[in-house]
Motif scaffolding. Sequence first.
Motif, PDB file in Angstrom:
ATOM      1  N   LEU B  72     -29.389  -7.046 -33.544  1.00 12.42           N
ATOM      2  CA  LEU B  72     -29.532  -5.635 -33.173  1.00 12.42           C
ATOM      3  C   LEU B  72     -28.280  -4.845 -33.535  1.00 12.42           C
ATOM      4  O   LEU B  72     -28.363  -3.689 -33.939  1.00 12.42           O
ATOM      5  CB  LEU B  72     -29.820  -5.493 -31.679  1.00 12.42           C
ATOM      6  N   ARG B  73     -27.121  -5.478 -33.386  1.00  6.47           N
ATOM      7  CA  ARG B  73     -25.880  -4.794 -33.763  1.00  6.47           C
ATOM      8  C   ARG B  73     -25.871  -4.499 -35.263  1.00  6.47           C
ATOM      9  O   ARG B  73     -25.463  -3.409 -35.686  1.00  6.47           O
ATOM     10  CB  ARG B  73     -24.655  -5.625 -33.373  1.00  6.47           C
ATOM     11  N   GLU B  87     -26.265  -2.976 -28.286  1.00  3.62           N
ATOM     12  CA  GLU B  87     -26.088  -4.097 -27.352  1.00  3.62           C
ATOM     13  C   GLU B  87     -26.379  -3.646 -25.915  1.00  3.62           C
ATOM     14  O   GLU B  87     -27.034  -4.359 -25.152  1.00  3.62           O
ATOM     15  CB  GLU B  87     -24.658  -4.652 -27.480  1.00  3.62           C
ATOM     16  N   LYS B  88     -25.916  -2.444 -25.560  1.00  5.23           N
ATOM     17  CA  LYS B  88     -26.220  -1.904 -24.220  1.00  5.23           C
ATOM     18  C   LYS B  88     -27.726  -1.748 -24.042  1.00  5.23           C
ATOM     19  O   LYS B  88     -28.274  -2.002 -22.976  1.00  5.23           O
ATOM     20  CB  LYS B  88     -25.558  -0.522 -24.036  1.00  5.23           C
ATOM     21  N   PHE B  89     -28.399  -1.306 -25.126  1.00  2.00           N
ATOM     22  CA  PHE B  89     -29.848  -1.121 -25.066  1.00  2.00           C
ATOM     23  C   PHE B  89     -30.542  -2.451 -24.792  1.00  2.00           C
ATOM     24  O   PHE B  89     -31.411  -2.538 -23.911  1.00  2.00           O
ATOM     25  CB  PHE B  89     -30.347  -0.514 -26.385  1.00  2.00           C
ATOM     26  N   LEU B  90     -30.136  -3.503 -25.523  1.00  2.00           N
ATOM     27  CA  LEU B  90     -30.769  -4.805 -25.288  1.00  2.00           C
ATOM     28  C   LEU B  90     -30.500  -5.269 -23.860  1.00  2.00           C
ATOM     29  O   LEU B  90     -31.401  -5.794 -23.191  1.00  2.00           O
ATOM     30  CB  LEU B  90     -30.282  -5.838 -26.313  1.00  2.00           C
ATOM     31  N   ASN B  91     -29.291  -5.064 -23.366  1.00  2.00           N
ATOM     32  CA  ASN B  91     -28.989  -5.470 -21.984  1.00  2.00           C
ATOM     33  C   ASN B  91     -29.821  -4.687 -20.969  1.00  2.00           C
ATOM     34  O   ASN B  91     -30.250  -5.236 -19.949  1.00  2.00           O
ATOM     35  CB  ASN B  91     -27.493  -5.298 -21.685  1.00  2.00           C
ATOM     36  N   PHE B  92     -30.076  -3.419 -21.272  1.00  2.00           N
ATOM     37  CA  PHE B  92     -30.921  -2.589 -20.403  1.00  2.00           C
ATOM     38  C   PHE B  92     -32.347  -3.171 -20.352  1.00  2.00           C
ATOM     39  O   PHE B  92     -32.953  -3.282 -19.286  1.00  2.00           O
ATOM     40  CB  PHE B  92     -30.934  -1.159 -20.952  1.00  2.00           C
ATOM     41  N   ILE B  93     -32.858  -3.562 -21.517  1.00  2.00           N
ATOM     42  CA  ILE B  93     -34.211  -4.131 -21.594  1.00  2.00           C
ATOM     43  C   ILE B  93     -34.252  -5.503 -20.901  1.00  2.00           C
ATOM     44  O   ILE B  93     -35.194  -5.815 -20.165  1.00  2.00           O
ATOM     45  CB  ILE B  93     -34.642  -4.274 -23.078  1.00  2.00           C
ATOM     46  N   SER B 108     -35.248 -15.621  -9.027  1.00  2.00           N
ATOM     47  CA  SER B 108     -34.185 -14.702  -9.430  1.00  2.00           C
ATOM     48  C   SER B 108     -33.429 -15.264 -10.629  1.00  2.00           C
ATOM     49  O   SER B 108     -32.295 -14.881 -10.887  1.00  2.00           O
ATOM     50  CB  SER B 108     -33.234 -14.454  -8.265  1.00  2.00           C
ATOM     51  N   GLY B 109     -34.054 -16.169 -11.394  1.00  2.00           N
ATOM     52  CA  GLY B 109     -33.386 -16.791 -12.525  1.00  2.00           C
ATOM     53  C   GLY B 109     -33.378 -15.870 -13.729  1.00  2.00           C
ATOM     54  O   GLY B 109     -34.134 -14.905 -13.801  1.00  2.00           O
ATOM     55  N   ARG B 110     -32.550 -16.142 -14.688  1.00  2.00           N
ATOM     56  CA  ARG B 110     -32.468 -15.403 -15.931  1.00  2.00           C
ATOM     57  C   ARG B 110     -33.655 -15.801 -16.808  1.00  2.00           C
ATOM     58  O   ARG B 110     -34.037 -16.959 -16.857  1.00  2.00           O
ATOM     59  CB  ARG B 110     -31.154 -15.737 -16.627  1.00  2.00           C
ATOM     60  N   ALA B 111     -34.244 -14.830 -17.490  1.00  2.00           N
ATOM     61  CA  ALA B 111     -35.406 -15.104 -18.323  1.00  2.00           C
ATOM     62  C   ALA B 111     -35.151 -14.635 -19.735  1.00  2.00           C
ATOM     63  O   ALA B 111     -34.295 -13.790 -19.979  1.00  2.00           O
ATOM     64  CB  ALA B 111     -36.626 -14.388 -17.766  1.00  2.00           C
ATOM     65  N   GLU B 112     -35.908 -15.172 -20.683  1.00  2.00           N
ATOM     66  CA  GLU B 112     -35.769 -14.750 -22.076  1.00  2.00           C
ATOM     67  C   GLU B 112     -36.260 -13.335 -22.251  1.00  2.00           C
ATOM     68  O   GLU B 112     -37.344 -12.979 -21.811  1.00  2.00           O
ATOM     69  CB  GLU B 112     -36.566 -15.688 -22.993  1.00  2.00           C
ATOM     70  N   ALA B 113     -35.460 -12.520 -22.956  1.00  2.00           N
ATOM     71  CA  ALA B 113     -35.822 -11.123 -23.190  1.00  2.00           C
ATOM     72  C   ALA B 113     -36.100 -10.893 -24.660  1.00  2.00           C
ATOM     73  O   ALA B 113     -36.274  -9.782 -25.076  1.00  2.00           O
ATOM     74  CB  ALA B 113     -34.698 -10.210 -22.720  1.00  2.00           C
TER      75      ALA B 113
END
Lengths: 113, 113
Positions: B72-73, B87-93, B108-113
């Motif tokens: 994305l960068r 990068e901020k946009f991907l983190n927002f999504i 509350s685990g981390r999931a694939e975005a």
Amino acid sequence: MTDQPTPAPAGIDHAVLAELTRLRESIDNIDAAVVHMLAERFKATQQVGRLKAEHRLPPADPERERRQIARLRELAVSANLDPVFAEKFLNFIIAEVIRHHEAIAGDSGRAEA
Amino acid sequence: MTDQPTPAPAGIDHAVLAELTRLRESIDNIDAAVVHMLAERFKATQQVGRLKAEHRLPPADPERERRQIARLRELAVSANLDPVFAEKFLNFIIAEVIRHHEAIAGDSGRAEA
């Protein structure tokens, strides 16, 4: 461009991996499309900023922003998206538009997004 | 749908107002497109989440995420957008994807975005 597929964890069933790859390719295509649409959007807001500065119009337009939020919330509902997310998304973009205006003009005022 | 044009402040030159309206209509069109693309993106990440849960794959994939950010960068640079913004946009999504997974699974685990 780093478009090589992400290596699979060992021991994943071939059909599952193929399906995961298919979904990830769609996600990557959508991300590329969105990044390019946002680039186009920022070109438009920069033109708005320039136009307003040239004609001494106020940079922010709270009524326009209120309508944008209401419209995006409605669009989100019709697309089966959380309207709260749509509003957060617009606020995220607005923050970036303001950052652009600050970077260009050295001012810290609110601008139309 | 609230698609009536935003009323103009009094005393704006007609040509300036027409140009402002033209730009705002483009911004609104782009926003509608992006909202619908994000709806499609969340459908895909929900399928990824389901697939991983069914096949007991780990929800997060840091290597995939690293590649997504790098890609994305690069796309942002080619679109004349700030790579930090991409990068901020991907983190927002990603934050929204995690919220979806939490809402569905109660985890509350981390999931694939």
